[in-house]
Design an enzyme around this catalytic site. Structure first.
Site, PDB file in Angstrom:
ATOM      1  CD  GLU A  53      -2.982  -0.847  -0.013  1.00  0.00           C
ATOM      2  OE1 GLU A  53      -3.040   0.276  -0.556  1.00  0.00           O
ATOM      3  OE2 GLU A  53      -3.658  -1.818  -0.393  1.00  0.00           O
ATOM      4  CE1 TYR A 137      -7.003   2.442   0.185  1.00  0.00           C
ATOM      5  CE2 TYR A 137      -4.646   2.922   0.263  1.00  0.00           C
ATOM      6  CZ  TYR A 137      -5.708   2.161  -0.197  1.00  0.00           C
ATOM      7  OH  TYR A 137      -5.467   1.085  -1.016  1.00  0.00           O
ATOM      8  CG  ASP A 155      -8.113   3.766  -3.662  1.00  0.00           C
ATOM      9  OD1 ASP A 155      -9.342   3.729  -3.944  1.00  0.00           O
ATOM     10  OD2 ASP A 155      -7.287   3.009  -4.195  1.00  0.00           O
ATOM     11  CB  CYS A 209     -15.242   2.496 -12.595  1.00  0.00           C
ATOM     12  SG  CYS A 209     -16.268   3.971 -12.427  1.00  0.00           S
ATOM     13  CB  CYS A 216     -20.512   1.867 -18.747  1.00  0.00           C
ATOM     14  SG  CYS A 216     -19.808   3.417 -18.106  1.00  0.00           S
ATOM     15  CB  CYS A 219     -19.862  -1.791 -14.833  1.00  0.00           C
ATOM     16  SG  CYS A 219     -19.933  -1.394 -13.070  1.00  0.00           S
ATOM     17  CB  CYS A 225     -23.870   3.125 -12.227  1.00  0.00           C
ATOM     18  SG  CYS A 225     -22.808   4.523 -12.659  1.00  0.00           S
TER      19      CYS A 225
END
Length: 521
Positions: A53, A137, A155, A209, A216, A219, A225
């Site tokens: 991370e 985060y 994030d 995304c 899309c 997705c 959405c």
């Protein structure tokens, strides 16, 4: 807060199931995920997640992979990292950028080893409180992935996904907007598989995304959405090809003279709605979300860089029947322990704070810009007064370094040349490096001893990468080396020609080919 910016219980349940199923089937095989399968305990897993991370902050996954593998091979656990030196960490981090991240990892490992007996805190709040460089985060990611604490993460990828799914158009740098996003993330996180769910959200933002040209149609949660729903609904309200009107959330819109569409004035006071000054743009579709302020223009810094190369004649005892052979060495200086590139090694450099504006304009106009940012730009008008003035400024800086760092009368300048300029972009600085390369010979075989307290050292050219250097130092030396090789080829091509025979070759060394002047100090 408007309920439309949140998920209903039914939507949460549906999204959890659908998103986790998609993640299980399509997640990328990344080294930190593979490492998790081999971890013997949660503490080792937490360390692996922590390293990944921190490395992934402001850095692409493709860049991080090799660095992560090398890091975990050298320091596979907290104990081994805590015994490392800052110099080793800087060297391992070299080229990854944001070097303070590596030093904070080292500081955190030392703290956990000494104060927590080698056991990582298991809760996000305690991780954020105790570990240097660990924010909300990172602490949430570690605790949810390694210790299954049911906390959400936010994030860049998650921000984009949530803003589009709930049509949140407010400025994502504002406290109100980020507070709401964290609230949503904590609300929708899966209680039994929080780590997998958080990674699924991030994976969705990284693979589907996308910031530009989102996929899309692929997705898995497109039914939830709202941004996509707006795109689909706008097609119903085209009255003709010239006049396009869009209804946002079934409220009438107002057409401006320039063709933009404004949302209802009641929404203008809503910090989560699209701002009045930047309304919905039909051509952008779902990319209307999220909204960020324009990036600040980085400041321009101009730096004179001196590459000092010493041709030292030494005996190589490791070679059978060793002879005295020339060895090229470079002079590098360690930067201060605070500030930009803290603790790293670099070529002697000096900011050109008083560079005239005419010279910066000259640089932009007369520099043959390369397609690759890593290449040095060479000037195509070296006879102009501006070029001569710029060369003089850089040469003056080099002379100062020679007087400060080396013992007087112990060396002679064999060759020196103003090479060109190299642009390097930091997050907040556009740095232009004006480079001069100087080749030195020692007088009567003397060693070129360095001045005391100079934080400088000689390093063999072949071992430059073993020092903790930044990527810009590597670029500078690589281009100087390429220039020498190019000049060598040009010299070899000229041999045997009539023009070459007529020339009076002053020096036979390869460096003399690209030399423009020789002097002694």
């Amino acid at each position: 807060m408007n309920v439309s910016y949140k998920f209903s219980l039914d939507e949460v349940e549906s999204m959890r199931y659908t998103l986790l199923a998609w993640y299980d089937a399509h997640k990328r095989q990344l080294p930190w995920r593979e490492y998790a399968l081999t971890c013997s305990d949660a503490n080792s897993h937490a360390y692996a997640v922590w390293v990944s991370e921190i490395m992934l902050q402001q850095t692409r996954v493709a860049t991080v992979i090799d660095y992560y593998k090398r890091w975990m091979m050298k320091w596979p656990d907290l104990k081994s990292l805590s015994q490392a030196s800052e110099e080793e960490v800087n060297h391992m981090w070299s080229g990854l950028g944001y070097y303070s991240r590596g030093r904070r990892l080292l500081q955190g490992a030392i703290k956990v080893t000494k104060e927590f007996e080698g056991n990582m805190p298991t809760k996000a709040a305690l991780l954020m409180k105790e570990l240097p460089g660990v924010g909300r985060y990172t602490s949430s990611a570690i605790s949810s992935i390694a210790f299954s604490e049911p906390v959400g993460v936010v994030d860049g990828n998650v921000t984009r996904v949530l803003c589009r799914m709930r049509a949140i158009g407010g400025n994502t740098t504002k406290k109100e907007v980020m507070s709401h996003l964290w609230s949503v993330a904590n609300h929708i996180v899966h209680e039994e598989r929080p780590g997998d769910f958080n990674q699924a959200l991030m994976e969705l933002g990284a693979m589907i995304c996308l910031p530009k040209n989102p996929k899309c149609s692929s997705c898995p949660v497109k039914s939830n959405c709202k941004a996509l729903r707006q795109v689909e609904e706008q097609s119903k309200f085209y009255f003709n090809k010239k006049m396009k009107k869009l209804l946002i959330e079934n409220k009438p819109a107002v057409k401006k003279e320039d063709g933009a569409v404004l949302i209802d004035i009641e929404n203008c006071a809503d910090p989560l709605a699209l701002p009045e000054c930047e309304p919905w743009d039909p051509q952008q579709g779902v990319m209307n979300y999220p909204r960020k302020p324009k990036k600040k223009i980085p400041r321009n810094d101009y730096v004179a860089v001196t590459v000092l190369e010493w041709i030292s004649v030494e005996c190589q005892p490791s070679v059978v029947n060793a002879k005295m052979l020339p060895i090229s060495k470079l002079l590098i200086i360690q930067r201060p322990n605070t500030g930009l590139l803290a603790g790293l090694w670099e070529f002697p450099s000096k900011p050109l704070n008083s560079i005239p504006e005419s010279l910066t304009i000259f640089t932009n106009k007369h520099c043959k810009r390369k397609q690759k940012r890593s290449e040095i730009n060479h000037f195509d008008d070296s006879s102009s007064p501006d070029f001569k003035q710029l060369e003089k400024l850089v040469s003056k800086s080099s002379d100062v370094f020679l007087r400060q760092l080396l013992t007087p009368k112990s060396y002679e300048i064999k060759n020196r040349m103003f090479v060109g300029c190299l642009d390097h972009l930091f997050s907040h600085i556009h740095q232009t490096n004006y480079i001069e390369h100087i080749t030195l010979n020692s007088v009567d075989g003397m060693n070129l001893d360095l001045a005391e307290k100079s934080n400088a050292k000689w390093t063999e050219c072949s071992r430059l990468q073993e020092s903790a250097i930044s990527s810009v130092v590597s670029k500078i030396y690589k281009n100087c080396l390429c220039l020498k090789q190019q000049c060598k080829k040009e010299q070899q091509a000229l041999k045997g020609t009539r023009s070459y025979k007529k020339r009076k070759v002053i020096q036979s060394d390869v460096n003399a080919v690209y030399s423009v002047k020789k002097q002694k100090l």
